[in-house]
Design a protein around this motif. Structure first.
Motif, PDB file in Angstrom:
ATOM      1  N   HIS A  47      30.974  24.442  45.847  1.00 46.64           N
ATOM      2  CA  HIS A  47      31.939  24.973  46.392  1.00 46.64           C
ATOM      3  C   HIS A  47      33.070  24.091  47.162  1.00 46.64           C
ATOM      4  O   HIS A  47      33.808  24.617  48.123  1.00 46.64           O
ATOM      5  CB  HIS A  47      31.402  26.302  47.275  1.00 46.64           C
ATOM      6  CG  HIS A  47      30.654  27.332  46.495  1.00 46.64           C
ATOM      7  ND1 HIS A  47      29.893  28.008  47.199  1.00 46.64           N
ATOM      8  CD2 HIS A  47      30.852  27.938  45.404  1.00 46.64           C
ATOM      9  CE1 HIS A  47      29.567  28.931  46.399  1.00 46.64           C
ATOM     10  NE2 HIS A  47      29.958  28.801  45.331  1.00 46.64           N
ATOM     11  N   LEU A  50      36.609  24.959  47.440  1.00 45.10           N
ATOM     12  CA  LEU A  50      37.252  26.263  48.022  1.00 45.10           C
ATOM     13  C   LEU A  50      37.700  26.233  49.424  1.00 45.10           C
ATOM     14  O   LEU A  50      36.702  25.579  50.183  1.00 45.10           O
ATOM     15  CB  LEU A  50      35.960  27.322  47.905  1.00 45.10           C
ATOM     16  CG  LEU A  50      35.497  27.488  46.378  1.00 45.10           C
ATOM     17  CD1 LEU A  50      34.272  28.575  45.914  1.00 45.10           C
ATOM     18  CD2 LEU A  50      36.766  27.871  45.337  1.00 45.10           C
ATOM     19  N   ASP A  69      38.030  35.154  53.754  1.00 46.51           N
ATOM     20  CA  ASP A  69      38.455  34.710  52.498  1.00 46.51           C
ATOM     21  C   ASP A  69      37.815  33.713  51.776  1.00 46.51           C
ATOM     22  O   ASP A  69      37.746  33.956  50.457  1.00 46.51           O
ATOM     23  CB  ASP A  69      39.692  34.155  52.775  1.00 46.51           C
ATOM     24  CG  ASP A  69      40.731  33.983  51.739  1.00 46.51           C
ATOM     25  OD1 ASP A  69      40.874  34.243  50.726  1.00 46.51           O
ATOM     26  OD2 ASP A  69      41.442  32.545  51.943  1.00 46.51           O
ATOM     27  N   GLN A  72      35.063  35.556  49.831  1.00 46.57           N
ATOM     28  CA  GLN A  72      35.439  36.186  48.711  1.00 46.57           C
ATOM     29  C   GLN A  72      35.871  35.345  47.510  1.00 46.57           C
ATOM     30  O   GLN A  72      35.570  35.421  46.252  1.00 46.57           O
ATOM     31  CB  GLN A  72      36.832  36.893  49.020  1.00 46.57           C
ATOM     32  CG  GLN A  72      37.698  37.638  47.885  1.00 46.57           C
ATOM     33  CD  GLN A  72      36.932  38.758  47.335  1.00 46.57           C
ATOM     34  OE1 GLN A  72      36.022  39.566  48.106  1.00 46.57           O
ATOM     35  NE2 GLN A  72      36.907  38.977  45.996  1.00 46.57           N
ATOM     36  N   LEU A  73      36.267  34.204  47.966  1.00 49.02           N
ATOM     37  CA  LEU A  73      36.395  32.962  46.738  1.00 49.02           C
ATOM     38  C   LEU A  73      35.111  32.536  46.353  1.00 49.02           C
ATOM     39  O   LEU A  73      35.079  32.400  45.156  1.00 49.02           O
ATOM     40  CB  LEU A  73      37.209  31.695  47.471  1.00 49.02           C
ATOM     41  CG  LEU A  73      38.738  31.956  47.898  1.00 49.02           C
ATOM     42  CD1 LEU A  73      39.367  30.890  48.565  1.00 49.02           C
ATOM     43  CD2 LEU A  73      39.448  32.118  46.456  1.00 49.02           C
ATOM     44  N   LYS A  75      32.391  34.532  46.058  1.00 50.91           N
ATOM     45  CA  LYS A  75      31.989  35.661  44.896  1.00 50.91           C
ATOM     46  C   LYS A  75      32.614  35.611  43.666  1.00 50.91           C
ATOM     47  O   LYS A  75      32.183  35.465  42.416  1.00 50.91           O
ATOM     48  CB  LYS A  75      32.280  36.998  45.617  1.00 50.91           C
ATOM     49  CG  LYS A  75      31.396  37.377  46.857  1.00 50.91           C
ATOM     50  CD  LYS A  75      31.676  38.737  47.150  1.00 50.91           C
ATOM     51  CE  LYS A  75      30.800  38.959  48.425  1.00 50.91           C
ATOM     52  NZ  LYS A  75      31.338  40.233  48.920  1.00 50.91           N
ATOM     53  N   GLU A  76      34.186  35.254  43.686  1.00 53.68           N
ATOM     54  CA  GLU A  76      34.772  35.189  42.443  1.00 53.68           C
ATOM     55  C   GLU A  76      34.238  33.855  41.641  1.00 53.68           C
ATOM     56  O   GLU A  76      34.535  34.171  40.416  1.00 53.68           O
ATOM     57  CB  GLU A  76      36.301  35.145  42.909  1.00 53.68           C
ATOM     58  CG  GLU A  76      36.746  36.405  43.463  1.00 53.68           C
ATOM     59  CD  GLU A  76      38.372  36.191  43.811  1.00 53.68           C
ATOM     60  OE1 GLU A  76      39.012  34.986  43.513  1.00 53.68           O
ATOM     61  OE2 GLU A  76      38.961  37.176  44.353  1.00 53.68           O
ATOM     62  N   PHE A  77      34.131  32.849  42.565  1.00 49.08           N
ATOM     63  CA  PHE A  77      33.695  31.628  41.571  1.00 49.08           C
ATOM     64  C   PHE A  77      32.225  31.832  40.971  1.00 49.08           C
ATOM     65  O   PHE A  77      32.138  31.084  39.842  1.00 49.08           O
ATOM     66  CB  PHE A  77      33.663  30.467  42.659  1.00 49.08           C
ATOM     67  CG  PHE A  77      33.227  29.212  42.142  1.00 49.08           C
ATOM     68  CD1 PHE A  77      34.323  28.349  41.546  1.00 49.08           C
ATOM     69  CD2 PHE A  77      31.907  28.676  42.188  1.00 49.08           C
ATOM     70  CE1 PHE A  77      33.756  27.031  41.093  1.00 49.08           C
ATOM     71  CE2 PHE A  77      31.556  27.558  41.563  1.00 49.08           C
ATOM     72  CZ  PHE A  77      32.377  26.624  41.222  1.00 49.08           C
ATOM     73  N   GLU A  78      31.628  32.618  41.548  1.00 51.11           N
ATOM     74  CA  GLU A  78      30.159  32.737  40.901  1.00 51.11           C
ATOM     75  C   GLU A  78      30.138  33.793  39.780  1.00 51.11           C
ATOM     76  O   GLU A  78      29.559  33.578  38.988  1.00 51.11           O
ATOM     77  CB  GLU A  78      29.030  33.231  42.195  1.00 51.11           C
ATOM     78  CG  GLU A  78      28.741  32.375  43.119  1.00 51.11           C
ATOM     79  CD  GLU A  78      28.016  31.151  42.677  1.00 51.11           C
ATOM     80  OE1 GLU A  78      27.275  31.373  41.641  1.00 51.11           O
ATOM     81  OE2 GLU A  78      28.160  30.166  43.222  1.00 51.11           O
ATOM     82  N   GLY A  79      30.920  34.806  39.726  1.00 48.82           N
ATOM     83  CA  GLY A  79      30.837  35.567  38.852  1.00 48.82           C
ATOM     84  C   GLY A  79      32.483  35.946  38.180  1.00 48.82           C
ATOM     85  O   GLY A  79      32.479  36.540  37.218  1.00 48.82           O
TER      86      GLY A  79
END
Length: 79
Positions: A47, A50, A69, A72-73, A75-79
């Motif tokens: 990460h 990020l 923030d 959230q980034l 979470k979006e990176f993982e899935g």
């Protein structure tokens, strides 16, 4: 959880938030004309690109927004 201020001057404060054995959040808090602008990064190698951002007229809220923030980034990176 342990919070340590690593650097502090008039316009910049850098804090490290140690949340576990291998996870660290670094938050850079800048004083700007309208309040505070914060940027959050973490210690996970996957990460490292990020960066969470937060802007608020209250320093604590700016920090919270940057960390939120970043989460959230992540979470979006993982899935």
């Amino acid at each position: 959880m342990r919070v340590v201020t690593k650097f502090k001057c008039d316009e910049l404060e850098i804090i490290k938030i140690y949340t576990g054995k291998c996870f660290t959040l670094t938050v850079e808090i800048f004083t700007v004309s309208d309040g505070y602008k914060s940027f959050a990064t973490n210690s996970f190698p996957s990460h490292d690109a990020l960066t969470g951002a937060g802007f608020h007229n209250n320093k604590k809220e700016s920090t919270k927004l940057a960390v939120r923030d970043l989460k959230q980034l992540m979470k979006e990176f993982e899935g």
